[in-house]
Enzyme design. Structure first.
Site, PDB file in Angstrom:
ATOM      1  N   TYR A   1      43.144  49.308  43.657  1.00 18.22           N
ATOM      2  CA  TYR A   1      42.886  48.412  44.614  1.00 18.22           C
ATOM      3  C   TYR A   1      42.795  49.013  46.146  1.00 18.22           C
ATOM      4  O   TYR A   1      43.461  48.388  46.969  1.00 18.22           O
ATOM      5  CB  TYR A   1      43.911  47.228  44.528  1.00 18.22           C
TER       6      TYR A   1
ATOM      7  N   THR B   1      47.494  41.618  43.820  1.00 21.25           N
ATOM      8  CA  THR B   1      47.334  42.244  45.066  1.00 21.25           C
ATOM      9  C   THR B   1      45.803  42.724  45.560  1.00 21.25           C
ATOM     10  O   THR B   1      45.548  43.373  46.285  1.00 21.25           O
ATOM     11  CB  THR B   1      48.284  43.413  45.519  1.00 21.25           C
ATOM     12  N   TRP B   2      44.913  42.491  44.467  1.00 20.70           N
ATOM     13  CA  TRP B   2      43.678  42.866  44.386  1.00 20.70           C
ATOM     14  C   TRP B   2      42.951  42.153  45.697  1.00 20.70           C
ATOM     15  O   TRP B   2      42.918  41.106  45.868  1.00 20.70           O
ATOM     16  CB  TRP B   2      42.923  42.468  43.299  1.00 20.70           C
TER      17      TRP B   2
ATOM     18  N   TYR C   1      45.765  37.568  34.323  1.00 18.74           N
ATOM     19  CA  TYR C   1      45.367  37.721  35.512  1.00 18.74           C
ATOM     20  C   TYR C   1      44.378  36.735  36.105  1.00 18.74           C
ATOM     21  O   TYR C   1      43.661  36.059  35.152  1.00 18.74           O
ATOM     22  CB  TYR C   1      45.081  39.502  35.863  1.00 18.74           C
TER      23      TYR C   1
ATOM     24  N   GLN D   1      48.154  43.095  30.109  1.00 21.79           N
ATOM     25  CA  GLN D   1      47.705  42.272  31.177  1.00 21.79           C
ATOM     26  C   GLN D   1      46.252  42.113  31.118  1.00 21.79           C
ATOM     27  O   GLN D   1      45.159  42.921  30.868  1.00 21.79           O
ATOM     28  CB  GLN D   1      47.839  42.982  32.329  1.00 21.79           C
TER      29      GLN D   1
ATOM     30  N   ASP E   1      51.921  42.857  41.173  1.00 18.62           N
ATOM     31  CA  ASP E   1      51.012  43.601  40.422  1.00 18.62           C
ATOM     32  C   ASP E   1      49.971  44.486  41.458  1.00 18.62           C
ATOM     33  O   ASP E   1      49.677  43.680  42.371  1.00 18.62           O
ATOM     34  CB  ASP E   1      50.103  42.898  39.459  1.00 18.62           C
TER      35      ASP E   1
HETATM   36  P1  NAP Z   1      43.161  34.722  41.441  1.00 17.48           P
HETATM   37  O1  NAP Z   1      44.516  34.824  41.772  1.00 17.48           O
HETATM   38  O2  NAP Z   1      42.592  34.006  40.209  1.00 17.48           O
HETATM   39  O3  NAP Z   1      42.401  33.950  42.905  1.00 17.48           O
HETATM   40  C1  NAP Z   1      42.838  34.533  44.114  1.00 17.48           C
HETATM   41  C2  NAP Z   1      41.954  33.380  44.991  1.00 17.48           C
HETATM   42  O4  NAP Z   1      42.817  32.258  45.082  1.00 17.48           O
HETATM   43  C3  NAP Z   1      42.011  34.007  46.567  1.00 17.48           C
HETATM   44  O5  NAP Z   1      40.890  33.433  46.946  1.00 17.48           O
HETATM   45  C4  NAP Z   1      43.350  33.125  47.083  1.00 17.48           C
HETATM   46  O6  NAP Z   1      42.924  32.729  48.358  1.00 17.48           O
HETATM   47  C5  NAP Z   1      43.080  31.879  46.171  1.00 17.48           C
HETATM   48  N1  NAP Z   1      44.429  31.196  46.154  1.00 17.48           N
HETATM   49  C6  NAP Z   1      45.624  31.824  45.776  1.00 17.48           C
HETATM   50  N2  NAP Z   1      46.565  30.849  45.802  1.00 17.48           N
HETATM   51  C7  NAP Z   1      45.954  29.549  46.284  1.00 17.48           C
HETATM   52  C8  NAP Z   1      46.290  28.281  46.613  1.00 17.48           C
HETATM   53  N3  NAP Z   1      47.574  28.144  46.455  1.00 17.48           N
HETATM   54  N4  NAP Z   1      45.556  27.339  46.888  1.00 17.48           N
HETATM   55  C9  NAP Z   1      44.169  27.741  47.276  1.00 17.48           C
HETATM   56  N5  NAP Z   1      43.731  29.080  46.904  1.00 17.48           N
HETATM   57  C10 NAP Z   1      44.632  30.149  46.741  1.00 17.48           C
HETATM   58  O7  NAP Z   1      42.281  36.243  41.447  1.00 17.48           O
HETATM   59  P2  NAP Z   1      42.468  37.572  41.207  1.00 17.48           P
HETATM   60  O8  NAP Z   1      42.975  38.333  42.473  1.00 17.48           O
HETATM   61  O9  NAP Z   1      41.346  38.277  40.632  1.00 17.48           O
HETATM   62  O10 NAP Z   1      43.588  37.733  40.245  1.00 17.48           O
HETATM   63  C11 NAP Z   1      44.897  37.981  40.416  1.00 17.48           C
HETATM   64  C12 NAP Z   1      45.541  39.176  40.459  1.00 17.48           C
HETATM   65  O11 NAP Z   1      45.360  39.656  39.011  1.00 17.48           O
HETATM   66  C13 NAP Z   1      44.771  40.268  41.060  1.00 17.48           C
HETATM   67  O12 NAP Z   1      45.202  40.154  42.409  1.00 17.48           O
HETATM   68  C14 NAP Z   1      45.102  41.572  40.433  1.00 17.48           C
HETATM   69  O13 NAP Z   1      46.545  41.967  41.099  1.00 17.48           O
HETATM   70  C15 NAP Z   1      45.388  41.185  39.148  1.00 17.48           C
HETATM   71  N6  NAP Z   1      43.944  41.636  38.424  1.00 17.48           N
HETATM   72  C16 NAP Z   1      44.147  42.465  37.373  1.00 17.48           C
HETATM   73  C17 NAP Z   1      42.947  42.755  36.472  1.00 17.48           C
HETATM   74  C18 NAP Z   1      43.004  43.915  35.487  1.00 17.48           C
HETATM   75  O14 NAP Z   1      42.033  44.325  35.081  1.00 17.48           O
HETATM   76  N7  NAP Z   1      44.082  44.019  35.074  1.00 17.48           N
HETATM   77  C19 NAP Z   1      41.870  42.069  37.095  1.00 17.48           C
HETATM   78  C20 NAP Z   1      41.679  41.228  38.037  1.00 17.48           C
HETATM   79  C21 NAP Z   1      42.826  40.813  38.656  1.00 17.48           C
HETATM   80  P3  NAP Z   1      43.864  33.692  49.516  1.00 17.48           P
HETATM   81  O15 NAP Z   1      43.637  35.222  49.286  1.00 17.48           O
HETATM   82  O16 NAP Z   1      42.998  33.119  50.772  1.00 17.48           O
HETATM   83  O17 NAP Z   1      45.208  33.154  49.663  1.00 17.48           O
END
Ligand code: NAP
Length: 289
Positions: free
Chosen positions: A62, A30-31, A198, A170, A57
């Site tokens: 966030y 959800t970031w 993540y 994570q 998550d």
């Molecule tokens: P990610 O999931 O690697 O990438 C998100 C991007 O991918 C967004 O631009 C999204 O677009 C796009 N996307 C998703 N599904 C897609 C698909 N089927 N086709 C094309 N594009 C797609 O990035 P993230 O948000 O950094 O990582 C995921 C989650 O991990 C976070 O939201 C958070 O909850 C968690 N996280 C945790 C930490 C930590 O320190 N613990 C750090 C970073 C992230 P749209 O939004 O336009 O759909």
């Protein structure tokens, strides 16, 4: 990798550490969902839930994401395996409790399924772990875990309280960033701790279709009537105790991610991806975003 991990052929429910809960290997992040249209973000999270992406998550970091998620899961709390995180600067004994209560209010729920320390900060770890234990005794959290912990940090948890109650770590994990496979993943696997990867799509830096890596993913995807992102997700959860939490704000993206569960990569394909996205040498520090 293939030799040490049991290869699973479908995304299934997996035991989430020793929480006693079975959780889908693919969930939802959800970031930055608060940066998109709110109604669309809520509809996307709900669509994901409809399709089984029930592991969600979030984090106090966030911003507005927790309250958007609270709206999305209103009336559906029981379907969700809900994870949030405390910021390291808030992770004192009192501060952890206050942060948890703020998150519960924003999420409109009375408990979290897992509460994580977002990364290691300067507060003594024992204070945070005591707060987690208290919150667990009171039923405000069902379990606790950590995030962005390298092996020395994990060993400190083990020295302080053991690993029986440590549900997950994570960590950053995508095709081009596989550092966890050097030490963190084996350490957690040997102790039955869930590893939640993540940024599975590189936080927006997914292999381009015109590159050799992009072409490999496209070829494997085409052989299954799937998409390159579905291939990536399946690779990233190719064996327990791996989980992944792609973030989507477009409903079509959540649908594509959920349907990765229908894809079964064979060992040859897993080997090809393994070689094309080589792990590389172990860096001095565990990479994080
Ligand atoms: P990610 O999931 O690697 O990438 C998100 C991007 O991918 C967004 O631009 C999204 O677009 C796009 N996307 C998703 N599904 C897609 C698909 N089927 N086709 C094309 N594009 C797609 O990035 P993230 O948000 O950094 O990582 C995921 C989650 O991990 C976070 O939201 C958070 O909850 C968690 N996280 C945790 C930490 C930590 O320190 N613990 C750090 C970073 C992230 P749209 O939004 O336009 O759909």
């Amino acid at each position: 990798m293939a030799s040490v991990l049991h290869l699973s052929t479908r995304v299934e429910l997996r035991p989430f550490g020793k929480t006693g809960r079975d959780v889908p290997a693919i969930g939802q992040g959800t970031w930055q969902i608060d940066l998109s249209d709110k109604a669309a973000a809520i509809a996307t999270l709900r669509r994901g839930l409809d399709l089984g992406l029930t592991h969600i998550d979030t984090a106090e970091m966030y911003g507005g994401a927790e309250s958007i998620l609270g709206e999305a899961i209103a009336g559906r709390r029981d379907e969700v395996f809900l994870v949030s995180k405390v910021l390291p600067e808030n992770a004192t004994r009192k501060g952890t409790r206050a942060a948890c209560e703020r998150s519960l209010r924003a999420l409109r729920t009375d408990h979290l399924d897992v509460y994580l320390l977002h990364w290691r900060g300067s507060v003594p770890l024992n204070d945070t772990l005591e707060a987690f234990a208290e919150l667990a005794r009171e039923g405000k959290i069902r379990a606790w875990g950590v995030s962005n912990f390298d092996v020395p940090d994990l060993e400190e948890v083990e020295r302080l309280v053991g690993t029986e109650s440590l549900a997950c770590n994570q960590v950053l994990y995508h095709l081009a960033e596989r550092t966890i496979e050097h030490a963190v993943l084996p350490w957690c696997r040997s102790r039955g701790i869930a590893v939640v990867g993540y940024s599975p799509f590189g936080h927006g830096d997914f292999p381009k279709p015109n590159t050799a890596r992009g072409k490999l993913l496209a070829r494997i995807a085409a052989a299954h009537g799937a998409t390159p992102r579905q291939v990536a997700l399946r690779f990233l959860v190719r064996a327990a105790p791996l989980f992944t939490i792609p973030k989507a704000s477009a409903a079509a993206h959540a649908e594509e991610n959920a349907r990765a569960r229908d894809l079964a990569l064979n060992e040859t394909e897993i080997g090809e991806i393994d070689r094309a996205f080589a792990i590389g040498p172990r860096p001095r520090e565990l990479p994080m975003l």
